[in-house]
Design an enzyme around this catalytic site. Structure first.
Site, PDB file in Angstrom:
ATOM      1  CE  LYS A  13      -2.314  -0.931   3.826  1.00  9.17           C
ATOM      2  NZ  LYS A  13      -1.732  -2.221   4.196  1.00  9.17           N
ATOM      3  NE  ARG A  87      -4.117  -1.178   9.754  1.00  9.37           N
ATOM      4  CZ  ARG A  87      -3.043  -0.595   9.216  1.00  9.37           C
ATOM      5  NH1 ARG A  87      -3.061   0.669   8.897  1.00  9.37           N
ATOM      6  NH2 ARG A  87      -1.956  -1.293   8.999  1.00  9.37           N
ATOM      7  NE  ARG A 126       7.298  -3.169   5.615  1.00 12.84           N
ATOM      8  CZ  ARG A 126       6.012  -2.841   5.695  1.00 12.84           C
ATOM      9  NH1 ARG A 126       5.289  -2.740   4.597  1.00 12.84           N
ATOM     10  NH2 ARG A 126       5.448  -2.638   6.863  1.00 12.84           N
ATOM     11  NE  ARG A 159       6.401  -0.280  10.034  1.00 15.15           N
ATOM     12  CZ  ARG A 159       5.240  -0.255   9.377  1.00 15.15           C
ATOM     13  NH1 ARG A 159       5.178   0.291   8.167  1.00 15.15           N
ATOM     14  NH2 ARG A 159       4.145  -0.749   9.899  1.00 15.15           N
ATOM     15  NE  ARG A 170       2.124  -4.662  11.061  1.00 20.36           N
ATOM     16  CZ  ARG A 170       3.142  -4.482  10.226  1.00 20.36           C
ATOM     17  NH1 ARG A 170       4.308  -5.039  10.467  1.00 20.36           N
ATOM     18  NH2 ARG A 170       2.997  -3.722   9.171  1.00 20.36           N
TER      19      ARG A 170
HETATM   20  P1  AMP Z   1       0.939   0.767   8.819  1.00 17.40           P
HETATM   21  O1  AMP Z   1       2.126   1.662   8.639  1.00 17.40           O
HETATM   22  O2  AMP Z   1      -0.227   1.154   7.969  1.00 17.40           O
HETATM   23  O3  AMP Z   1       1.331  -0.693   8.674  1.00 17.40           O
HETATM   24  O4  AMP Z   1       0.434   0.955  10.339  1.00 17.40           O
HETATM   25  C1  AMP Z   1       1.294   0.660  11.415  1.00 17.40           C
HETATM   26  C2  AMP Z   1       0.511   0.540  12.685  1.00 17.40           C
HETATM   27  O5  AMP Z   1      -0.151   1.778  12.988  1.00 17.40           O
HETATM   28  C3  AMP Z   1      -0.623  -0.489  12.657  1.00 17.40           C
HETATM   29  O6  AMP Z   1      -0.171  -1.814  12.928  1.00 17.40           O
HETATM   30  C4  AMP Z   1      -1.519   0.036  13.791  1.00 17.40           C
HETATM   31  O7  AMP Z   1      -0.970  -0.242  15.051  1.00 17.40           O
HETATM   32  C5  AMP Z   1      -1.428   1.548  13.584  1.00 17.40           C
HETATM   33  N1  AMP Z   1      -2.458   2.028  12.641  1.00 17.40           N
HETATM   34  C6  AMP Z   1      -2.271   2.556  11.401  1.00 17.40           C
HETATM   35  N2  AMP Z   1      -3.437   2.892  10.828  1.00 17.40           N
HETATM   36  C7  AMP Z   1      -4.395   2.555  11.703  1.00 17.40           C
HETATM   37  C8  AMP Z   1      -5.822   2.627  11.685  1.00 17.40           C
HETATM   38  N3  AMP Z   1      -6.484   3.095  10.620  1.00 17.40           N
HETATM   39  N4  AMP Z   1      -6.500   2.184  12.775  1.00 17.40           N
HETATM   40  C9  AMP Z   1      -5.848   1.712  13.853  1.00 17.40           C
HETATM   41  N5  AMP Z   1      -4.517   1.606  13.942  1.00 17.40           N
HETATM   42  C10 AMP Z   1      -3.781   2.021  12.878  1.00 17.40           C
END
Ligand code: AMP
Length: 217
Positions: A13, A87, A126, A159, A170
């Site tokens: 994404k 999400r 990654r 990360r 996740r």
């Molecule tokens: P990402 O970078 O999109 O993989 O997001 C990393 C982490 O941020 C996720 O595993 C969640 O802990 C938190 N996070 C990101 N977007 C959301 C969302 N829309 N709702 C809840 N938690 C989020």
């Protein structure tokens, strides 16, 4: 144009969002990046959510919805790309309400589909660039020696939530809380689905072609 990128962690994404942002000249808003910045800056919110992110769980709907609503009302008037939001079903319904208020039209929901088995090695190898947030695959044991292929920075890292235990969590959270939201969008006209198990350019071209087709119809 408003693009909403959906898909499990690791499907690409962020990478596709960056390319789409350049192609359509619209900004990308990543809730994950915003939340990580809060953690790194040790703000009050950052301290509150640090463990949640590390464990691979979701931050509460209320917190994330407030962040997105503020961002979208302050800027992004000419369109935007959402990466990582919504999400949950609650967030999807909330987003539909905010979108009705915004002047931009043309919403496309792009679901990047991929088998979980293939995502685990992708995520655990990654590497993220701390300077331009580009992600790429590499040998994470040598992460300090790596150069970002996009901006040339030597400031690369893995990360915390790309470590094995968090990845499993996740993906389980995606299955339990995010997948049910997919049905909310699937039968809408704005729905686009692409196969993420292809090269970056192939996935990108498939997205562009699907959007063009929808605009013409
Ligand atoms: P990402 O970078 O999109 O993989 O997001 C990393 C982490 O941020 C996720 O595993 C969640 O802990 C938190 N996070 C990101 N977007 C959301 C969302 N829309 N709702 C809840 N938690 C989020």
């Amino acid at each position: 144009m408003r693009l909403i990128l959906l898909g499990a962690p690791g499907v690409g994404k962020g990478t596709q969002g960056m390319k789409l942002a350049e192609f359509y000249s619209i900004p990308k808003l990543s809730t994950g990046e915003i939340l990580r910045n809060e953690v790194n800056s040790k703000t009050e919110l950052g301290l509150h959510i640090a463990e949640i992110l590390k464990k691979g769980m979701l931050v509460s709907d209320g917190i994330v919805e407030k962040i997105v609503a503020e961002k979208l009302s302050n800027s992004y008037g000419n369109g935007f790309i959402l990466d990582g939001f919504p999400r949950t079903l609650h967030q999807a319904v909330y987003l539909s309400e905010i979108l009705q208020e915004l002047p931009v039209d043309g919403t496309f929901v792009i679901n990047i589909e991929m088998n979980f088995e293939k995502l685990i090695p992708r995520l655990s190898n990654r590497v993220t660039c701390a300077d331009c947030v580009y992600t790429f695959n590499g040998d994470i044991t040598d992460v300090k020696l790596m150069t970002c292929p996009k901006c040339g920075s030597k400031n690369c890292y893995q990360r915390d939530d790309d470590k094995k235990e968090s990845i499993i969590k996740r993906l389980a959270v995606y299955d339990e809380l995010t997948k049910p939201m997919i049905d909310y969008y699937r039968n809408q006209r704005c729905w686009i689905e692409v196969d993420g198990d292809n090269t970056i350019d192939f996935v990108f071209n498939s997205i562009i072609a699907s959007i063009k087709q929808k605009i013409v119809v």
